[in-house]
Design a protein around this motif. Sequence first.
Motif, PDB file in Angstrom:
ATOM      1  N   LYS A 231       0.951  -1.387  -0.274  1.00 45.16           N
ATOM      2  CA  LYS A 231       0.198  -0.149   0.006  1.00 45.16           C
ATOM      3  C   LYS A 231       0.777   1.255  -0.002  1.00 45.16           C
ATOM      4  O   LYS A 231       0.409   2.420  -0.178  1.00 45.16           O
ATOM      5  CB  LYS A 231      -0.910   0.102   1.299  1.00 45.16           C
ATOM      6  CG  LYS A 231      -0.078  -0.021   2.471  1.00 45.16           C
ATOM      7  CD  LYS A 231      -1.215   0.073   3.642  1.00 45.16           C
ATOM      8  CE  LYS A 231      -0.328  -0.409   4.885  1.00 45.16           C
ATOM      9  NZ  LYS A 231      -0.860  -0.932   6.047  1.00 45.16           N
ATOM     10  N   TYR A 232       1.933   1.263   0.252  1.00 49.83           N
ATOM     11  CA  TYR A 232       2.859   2.300   0.477  1.00 49.83           C
ATOM     12  C   TYR A 232       3.484   2.801  -0.821  1.00 49.83           C
ATOM     13  O   TYR A 232       4.089   3.789  -0.929  1.00 49.83           O
ATOM     14  CB  TYR A 232       4.012   2.423   1.367  1.00 49.83           C
ATOM     15  CG  TYR A 232       3.570   2.124   2.846  1.00 49.83           C
ATOM     16  CD1 TYR A 232       2.952   3.354   3.650  1.00 49.83           C
ATOM     17  CD2 TYR A 232       3.643   0.868   3.693  1.00 49.83           C
ATOM     18  CE1 TYR A 232       2.873   3.044   4.769  1.00 49.83           C
ATOM     19  CE2 TYR A 232       3.049   0.796   4.956  1.00 49.83           C
ATOM     20  CZ  TYR A 232       2.724   1.795   5.686  1.00 49.83           C
ATOM     21  OH  TYR A 232       2.423   1.868   6.888  1.00 49.83           O
ATOM     22  N   ILE A 233       3.629   1.838  -1.737  1.00 48.96           N
ATOM     23  CA  ILE A 233       4.413   2.022  -3.038  1.00 48.96           C
ATOM     24  C   ILE A 233       3.848   3.204  -3.810  1.00 48.96           C
ATOM     25  O   ILE A 233       2.619   3.360  -3.973  1.00 48.96           O
ATOM     26  CB  ILE A 233       4.203   0.758  -3.974  1.00 48.96           C
ATOM     27  CG1 ILE A 233       5.067  -0.226  -3.223  1.00 48.96           C
ATOM     28  CG2 ILE A 233       5.096   1.119  -5.076  1.00 48.96           C
ATOM     29  CD1 ILE A 233       4.992  -1.789  -3.896  1.00 48.96           C
ATOM     30  N   GLY A 234       4.627   4.125  -4.180  1.00 44.60           N
ATOM     31  CA  GLY A 234       4.207   5.282  -4.976  1.00 44.60           C
ATOM     32  C   GLY A 234       3.988   6.425  -4.017  1.00 44.60           C
ATOM     33  O   GLY A 234       4.119   7.506  -4.534  1.00 44.60           O
ATOM     34  N   GLN A 235       3.813   6.152  -2.591  1.00 36.60           N
ATOM     35  CA  GLN A 235       3.437   7.493  -1.680  1.00 36.60           C
ATOM     36  C   GLN A 235       4.639   7.875  -1.191  1.00 36.60           C
ATOM     37  O   GLN A 235       5.802   7.377  -1.337  1.00 36.60           O
ATOM     38  CB  GLN A 235       2.869   6.699  -0.668  1.00 36.60           C
ATOM     39  CG  GLN A 235       1.629   6.245  -0.862  1.00 36.60           C
ATOM     40  CD  GLN A 235       0.785   5.720   0.376  1.00 36.60           C
ATOM     41  OE1 GLN A 235       1.094   6.078   1.608  1.00 36.60           O
ATOM     42  NE2 GLN A 235      -0.385   4.912   0.269  1.00 36.60           N
ATOM     43  N   THR A 236       4.582   9.122  -0.683  1.00 41.84           N
ATOM     44  CA  THR A 236       5.303   9.814  -0.199  1.00 41.84           C
ATOM     45  C   THR A 236       5.276   9.805   1.316  1.00 41.84           C
ATOM     46  O   THR A 236       4.232  10.298   1.862  1.00 41.84           O
ATOM     47  CB  THR A 236       5.662  11.190  -0.560  1.00 41.84           C
ATOM     48  OG1 THR A 236       5.974  11.317  -1.992  1.00 41.84           O
ATOM     49  CG2 THR A 236       6.716  11.970   0.217  1.00 41.84           C
ATOM     50  N   ILE A 237       6.197   9.340   2.046  1.00 40.59           N
ATOM     51  CA  ILE A 237       6.083   9.142   3.506  1.00 40.59           C
ATOM     52  C   ILE A 237       6.965  10.357   4.313  1.00 40.59           C
ATOM     53  O   ILE A 237       7.638  10.632   3.828  1.00 40.59           O
ATOM     54  CB  ILE A 237       6.329   7.895   3.917  1.00 40.59           C
ATOM     55  CG1 ILE A 237       7.596   7.506   3.491  1.00 40.59           C
ATOM     56  CG2 ILE A 237       5.458   6.729   3.213  1.00 40.59           C
ATOM     57  CD1 ILE A 237       8.489   6.087   4.275  1.00 40.59           C
ATOM     58  N   ILE A 248      10.145  11.240   2.051  1.00 43.91           N
ATOM     59  CA  ILE A 248      10.826  10.264   1.031  1.00 43.91           C
ATOM     60  C   ILE A 248       9.672   9.477   0.197  1.00 43.91           C
ATOM     61  O   ILE A 248       8.918   9.068   0.857  1.00 43.91           O
ATOM     62  CB  ILE A 248      12.079   9.678   1.827  1.00 43.91           C
ATOM     63  CG1 ILE A 248      12.801   9.182   0.809  1.00 43.91           C
ATOM     64  CG2 ILE A 248      11.185   8.382   2.460  1.00 43.91           C
ATOM     65  CD1 ILE A 248      14.037   8.744   1.520  1.00 43.91           C
ATOM     66  N   VAL A 249      10.075   8.965  -1.029  1.00 44.82           N
ATOM     67  CA  VAL A 249       9.204   8.284  -1.749  1.00 44.82           C
ATOM     68  C   VAL A 249       9.435   6.648  -1.492  1.00 44.82           C
ATOM     69  O   VAL A 249      10.498   6.373  -1.237  1.00 44.82           O
ATOM     70  CB  VAL A 249       9.189   8.566  -2.984  1.00 44.82           C
ATOM     71  CG1 VAL A 249      10.606   8.297  -4.022  1.00 44.82           C
ATOM     72  CG2 VAL A 249       8.207   7.983  -4.255  1.00 44.82           C
ATOM     73  N   VAL A 250       8.241   6.196  -1.794  1.00 47.60           N
ATOM     74  CA  VAL A 250       8.403   4.714  -1.440  1.00 47.60           C
ATOM     75  C   VAL A 250       8.247   3.959  -2.970  1.00 47.60           C
ATOM     76  O   VAL A 250       7.288   4.259  -3.455  1.00 47.60           O
ATOM     77  CB  VAL A 250       7.488   3.904  -0.635  1.00 47.60           C
ATOM     78  CG1 VAL A 250       7.616   2.615  -0.482  1.00 47.60           C
ATOM     79  CG2 VAL A 250       7.542   4.714   0.735  1.00 47.60           C
ATOM     80  N   VAL A 251       9.362   3.193  -3.217  1.00 53.13           N
ATOM     81  CA  VAL A 251       9.161   2.525  -4.649  1.00 53.13           C
ATOM     82  C   VAL A 251       8.935   0.885  -4.479  1.00 53.13           C
ATOM     83  O   VAL A 251       9.470   0.439  -3.313  1.00 53.13           O
ATOM     84  CB  VAL A 251      10.557   2.746  -5.440  1.00 53.13           C
ATOM     85  CG1 VAL A 251      10.488   4.326  -5.763  1.00 53.13           C
ATOM     86  CG2 VAL A 251      11.762   2.114  -4.941  1.00 53.13           C
ATOM     87  N   GLY A 252       8.650   0.335  -5.485  1.00 52.83           N
ATOM     88  CA  GLY A 252       8.640  -1.140  -5.392  1.00 52.83           C
ATOM     89  C   GLY A 252       9.559  -1.899  -6.404  1.00 52.83           C
ATOM     90  O   GLY A 252       9.471  -1.298  -7.602  1.00 52.83           O
TER      91      GLY A 252
END
Length: 843
Positions: A231-237, A248-252
Motif C-alpha cells: 500500500k505504500y508504493i508510490g506514496q511519499t512518506i 521520502i518516496v516509496v518504490v516497489g
Amino acid sequence: MKLSSKYTPQEYEKDIYALWEASGAFSPKGKGDPFTVVMPPPNANAGLHIGHVLFVGIEDTVVRYERMQGKRVQWIPGADHAGFETQVVYEKQLAKEGKSRFDFTREELYDQVFDFVAGNRERFNDIFRQLGASCDWENFHFTLDQNTIDVAYSTFEKLWKDGLIYRGERLVNYCTEHRTGFADIEVEYQEQNSPLYYMQYGPFELATTRPETKFGDTAVAVHPDDERYKKYIGQTIEVEGINGPFEIVVVGDEMVDREFGTGVVKITPAHDFNDWEVAQRHNLQAKRVINHDGTMNHEAGQFEGMTIADARKAVVKALKEKGLLLRIDEKYKNRVGKCYKCGTQIEPMLLDQWFIDMKKLAKPAIKALKDKKIEFYPEAKRAQTIEYLQNVKDWNISRQIAWGIPIPAFQNVDDPDEWIFDTQVEQHTIEKDGKTYRRDPDVFDTWFSSGQWPFITTGYPNNKDTYPTQLMETGVDILYQWVARMICLGLYVTGKIPFEQVYLHGMMRATDGTKMSKSKGNVVDPMPIIDEYGTDALRLGVLAGRSAGESAAYDPSKVVAGRNFCNKLWNVARYIESVIGDSKVKPEAKPKSVADYWVLHELQQASELMQKSMADYRFSEAYETVYHVIWDSVADWYIEASKQSKNEAMMAYVLDTILRLAHPFAPFVTETIWQTLRWTGDSLLISQKWPKVGKSKKSEAAVFTDIQAIVAEIRLIKGELKLKKTSLYYADSKTLDEYGELVKGLAGLDGVSKVEDGNGLHLTQTDHKAWLDIDRETREHYASQLKTQREELEKRLEGLQKRLDNESYVKNAPKELVKETRDELKETKSSIERVEAEIKRYA
RNA sequence: GGGUGAUUAGCUCAGUUGGCUAGAGCAUCUCGUUUACACCGAGAGGGUCGGGGGUUCAAGUCCCUCAUCACCCACCA
C-alpha cells in the motif's frame, strides 16, 4: 679443456649469456615459419620473485625449442609501467620522507616516478638475463614508449568514433586512500563482520549496515508483491530523522528480498551499486554524502568532515538518543570490497569516467573463442573466458593517478557536456574554434594499453609476419584482466586474434602449499637458490612436474634433482671427452656394437617423444624424457657398455645429440659443454637444429635389450643374496659367446665361461642356459625367493588367461593388443617353467 | 548462491585421444671406492589412484553422486 669433476654454474653462466647476446642468437633468423611470443611485461618496478622464474623458464624453454625446430623465433621482452601498482610503491617511499603524492602536481609526480622506475628497469632486465631469457632485447618495449602511447591514442579515438566509448557519471569502485577508481574486476572481496542496524524509518523498520549514508537516501524500496508494504508504493512518506522530519518516496522493486531484514531497504543511489540500479529504474536522484577523501560532506550536517567510520558511530549514537535505533544484529557478516593494495574499504563513488562498451567488443571475441580460433592450455579456461565475456561489464578506464598515459580528451570549459579528442596532452588547455578546452586530468588504466600489447609490440600493421603471434604465455590469475581484454581489443583493432595459443601457468605456491604472501613471510626468494644451485637447476626444479593451469608448491627437492641432472650431464661430457681426447673425431651415427644400435634407438625414441610432448606444451613429460634418456640410457647403460668397446665417433654423436635435446631445458650447462667440444668450432648450441635421429636396426638393439635382462637378473640375485664374488657359466648361448665380457663388466662378475654342463643357480628370466656358481647353501636360501616369484608369475598368468578367455575382449580389443596379450602369456608360461625347474632342483 | 579445478607412494607432483604389472624427483632401507660423476653406482620397500554407484571386453582416465580443499564469479541492504 679440462673440466672439474663438478659443474659449477656460477663460473660459466654469465659468460655464456654474454656469448649468446653478443652473437645475435636472440634475434629472429632464417626462413622458417614465424614463432612469435610476446613476453608478459613484468612490472618495471617489481622485485624478482619465483613466479618470474616460472614464466621465464616456460617461455624460454618453448622459444629455444622452437628455434631449434628451425622456426623464425622472436620473443619480445618488455616492461610494464604498471600505473597504479608502481605509484603505490613510490608513494610508500614518499611517506618515508614524510611526504604525500598530494604535495605535488601530477606532472611533478610523473617525472619523479619516471626516474624512480628508470633505474629499476635496467636492473630487472639484468635479472632476466641471469634467468637465461633468450629474448630479443633489440625489440624491447616499455608501456610508456611513444609508440605505445600513439597506438593507445589511436585505439581510443577509434573507440570514440565508433561510439564504443562514453563518458558518464557512474558509480565506480573507489579507494579513498589512493583516491582513484578501479575496474570492477580489480576489487578484492573479503567476508567481514558488519553490524546490521535496525532503525525506525517513518512507518517502516528497516535494516542497514551503513547508517551513515542515510543523508543520501532518496527513496525507500519494498518488494512490489509484499503484502505488508504494498500500500505504500508510490506514496511519499514522512520520516523522523536525526535532524527532524523529512519526506521520502516509496518504490516497489524486485531487487528487494522480502526475507532479508524487514523487507524494507533505504535507497542511497550515490553510495551503493544496487541502489544505483534501483535509482535508474525509478528515476531517482543521487545525492552524494561522502567526499573523495573518505570524509562526510555538507549533506551530512553536523557529521560533516568526519571519516566514514567515525560518522557511522556518531550517527548510531544520535539515532539511539532519538529513539530511532531499534536493535543491532552484531553478528551479521557480509562481503566487502577492499582496495587490493591497501585494504581500505572500497567506496562506491559517483564519478565522471570514461567507459568502454565491453558488450560490443566481447561479441566477436566470444565467437572466436567458441570457434576455437585460439587454442587454450588448459582447455577448460576457454569456457571460463567465454563465461566471463558473456557477463562482462563496461570497463572503467579512467584512473585518478599521475603515473600513466594521459587520457587524450578535452572538455569545453563553457559546456561540460562537450568533449573532444585531442592528443596534445602536454597542454592543460587548448583553444579550438574559439572555444577553450581543458584536458581530462586522468590517465588510462594500465590494462587499456597492455591489452593492446600483442599488436603494439609486433608493429602491426606495418609488420604482418609476426602478428597474430603464436603463443601467449601468462598466469591464470590475469585471464580476465589481460588475456580476455587482449582478445577483445586485438579483434577490434586489427580484425585478427592476437595469438593462436594461450598457455596459462598456475601460481607458484609456498613450500607448505599455501599461497605466497609477504605478510605471511613465506615468499620464496629465487636469488639465493640461483647462487647455490645455478639457474638451470632452479628452472628445472620449477618446471618439473608442473601442468598447465595448476598451482603447485615450490619444492626444493626438485631443484636438487635439477642440479644433479646438470652435474650428470657434465660428467657424461667429461667422460666422453676424456675418451676422445685430442683426436679429431667427429660425431657420426655409425653404430658398430649392439650398444651403439640400442642407444641410437633410445635417442630416436626420446627425440620423437619430446617433440610430441612439446607440441602440446607438456613440459613435465618432455623434461622427464630427456632426464631419463640421459641418465638411464646414456649414462647408466651406454657409457658403462662403452667401457668394454669404444666407438668414439658414436660417443661423440651421443653427446652431441643429448646436448641438443637438453638445451631448451638446461640452456647454460649444455652450452657450456658445447663450448668445450672440439668439433663444434665457433658454433653456438642455441643456434643448432633439433636432432633427427635415424631409425636403428631393431635386431641389433634387441640383442642389447637381452643382455640388459641377463645383467638385471644377475644384479638382482647378487643383491638379494649379498654375493660379493661370483661367476657366470653358460652352455649354448650365442649372445654370451659374443658378449660375455660385456655382461661380465655390466654385472660386475668375476668371470663368464662356457661349459658343457654344470650346477648352480640358473637364471630364469631369459632363455639362455646360464647359471651363477653358487654353493648349495646359498642356493637353497634363494629357493624360497623363487617360490614367491612363482606365485607372482602365476597370478599374472591367471590374469592374462582370464582376459583371453573373455570372448568380448578378443572380439573388441585391438588386434595388436590381443596379440601382445598372447605373447605375454607365452612368455609368462615359460618363465614359470624355468622357475619351477629351479625349485625342483632344490627340493 | 553459481562455476571451475584438485583429491594418485612419507613429501611435492606427472599421467596425451579409456588399454592391461600406475610413474618421477626427493625421502627411507640394503649393498658398493670396478679409469665420468657420492651432486655416484647396484638393488629394495612403499599406492584397494578421496568414498559410493554406473558405462565398457577394459576406468586413475568417461558419466552420476557424496565428501574435503582451493580458486573464480554474483546486487543480499
